[in-house]
Design an enzyme around this catalytic site. Structure first.
Site, PDB file in Angstrom:
ATOM      1  N   HIS A 161      29.131  49.256  17.754  1.00  0.00           N
ATOM      2  CA  HIS A 161      28.198  49.183  18.886  1.00  0.00           C
ATOM      3  C   HIS A 161      27.496  50.536  19.056  1.00  0.00           C
ATOM      4  CE1 HIS A 161      26.580  48.916  22.918  1.00  0.00           C
ATOM      5  NE2 HIS A 161      26.599  47.605  22.732  1.00  0.00           N
ATOM      6  N   GLU A 192      20.823  44.675  17.529  1.00  0.00           N
ATOM      7  CA  GLU A 192      20.576  45.227  18.869  1.00  0.00           C
ATOM      8  C   GLU A 192      19.739  46.501  18.757  1.00  0.00           C
ATOM      9  OE1 GLU A 192      23.763  44.021  21.935  1.00  0.00           O
ATOM     10  OE2 GLU A 192      24.567  45.704  20.821  1.00  0.00           O
TER      11      GLU A 192
HETATM   12  P1  PGA Z   1      22.688  44.685  27.545  1.00  0.00           P
HETATM   13  O1  PGA Z   1      23.755  45.203  26.474  1.00  0.00           O
HETATM   14  O2  PGA Z   1      22.691  43.180  27.482  1.00  0.00           O
HETATM   15  O3  PGA Z   1      23.220  45.197  28.863  1.00  0.00           O
HETATM   16  O4  PGA Z   1      21.384  45.273  27.186  1.00  0.00           O
HETATM   17  C1  PGA Z   1      23.881  44.604  25.223  1.00  0.00           C
HETATM   18  C2  PGA Z   1      24.972  45.296  24.471  1.00  0.00           C
HETATM   19  O5  PGA Z   1      25.149  46.505  24.657  1.00  0.00           O
HETATM   20  O6  PGA Z   1      25.696  44.675  23.670  1.00  0.00           O
END
Ligand code: PGA
Length: 240
Positions: free
Chosen positions: A87, A157
């Site tokens: 992450h 992401e």
């Molecule tokens: P968010 O986070 O939905 O708050 O943008 C996503 C994540 O960090 O996995």
């Protein structure tokens, strides 16, 4: 439409009282594609709810003494089947490198967990139009030596979209998901699922649902609000 995967990355948002209330609410939610990843400390409260569970991080060995860490084999022995790896908050604050992430992917798969590998460009990469090369490099390094990808899921992401309220355009998303899927196809026949994560909530999920190459979502902030998560799931259900 195939059932979308929904992963709730609950991060470090709730305290003890809040989590007890949350568990009571969330128990009533039935969606087979849902996987919750609570703060590990709170995991026991989720164990008998029938909800699939994952940890937000794992260590890169399956045996030995590593104070403060969670081994994939330990999580698996509790019936926790999934692990988030790489992450961006861990890459940033704990300086996790693609090499460390590679070892975690291997250890997680070795323990027969479903590994959810997070990748994504930051704003600087995006502005320099280096998104594709960054994604490929992250994938290439993190998956080095990994032969069997059938228990692997990729979460795309963009770092700049996490917790910011900003999201990529449909065109950007389609392009970047295609780049990830095409790159993975160069070394495996396995149909690896790709999720989108970054500021997903009930007000914008429909935009993403219309992109059929997105196999599901990694939801951070919004997953900590039980009624918001229910709303998101009911929109997904009505879309299928
Ligand atoms: P968010 O986070 O939905 O708050 O943008 C996503 C994540 O960090 O996995």
């Amino acid at each position: 439409m195939a059932r979308k995967i929904v992963i709730g990355n609950m991060k470090t948002k709730s305290n003890y009282e809040e989590i007890l209330t949350y568990v009571e609410e969330i128990k009533k939610l039935s969606y087979s594609g849902l996987i919750l990843m609570p703060t590990s400390l709170y995991m026991p409260f989720f164990l008998n709810t029938g909800i699939k569970l994952g940890v937000q991080n794992i260590f890169y060995e399956n045996t030995g003494s590593y104070t403060g860490e969670i081994l994939p084999s330990q999580a698996k022995s509790m019936g926790i089947r999934y692990a988030l790896v790489g992450h961006s908050e861990r890459r940033k604050y704990l300086k996790e490198s693609n090499q460390i992430i590679n070892k975690k992917v291997i250890a997680g798969l070795e323990a027969k967990m479903g590994v959810v590998l997070c990748i994504g460009e930051d704003m600087e990469d995006k502005l320099k139009q280096e998104t594709e090369s960054v994604l490929k490099r992250q994938l290439f390094t993190a998956l080095k030596g990994v032969e069997d990808l059938k228990n692997l899921v990729i979460a795309y992401e963009p770092v700049w979209a996490i917790g910011s309220g900003k999201t990529p355009t449909k065109r950007e998303l389609k392009m970047n998901i295609k780049c990830i899927k095409d790159f993975i196809k160069t070394f495996t026949d396995v149909d690896v699922k790709v999720l989108y994560g970054g500021s997903v909530d009930s007000s914008n999920i429909e935009n993403f649902l219309s992109i059929d190459t997105i196999d599901g979502f990694l939801i951070g902030g919004a997953s900590n609000d039980a009624s918001e998560l229910k709303k998101i799931i009911s929109i997904i259900k009505s879309f299928s």
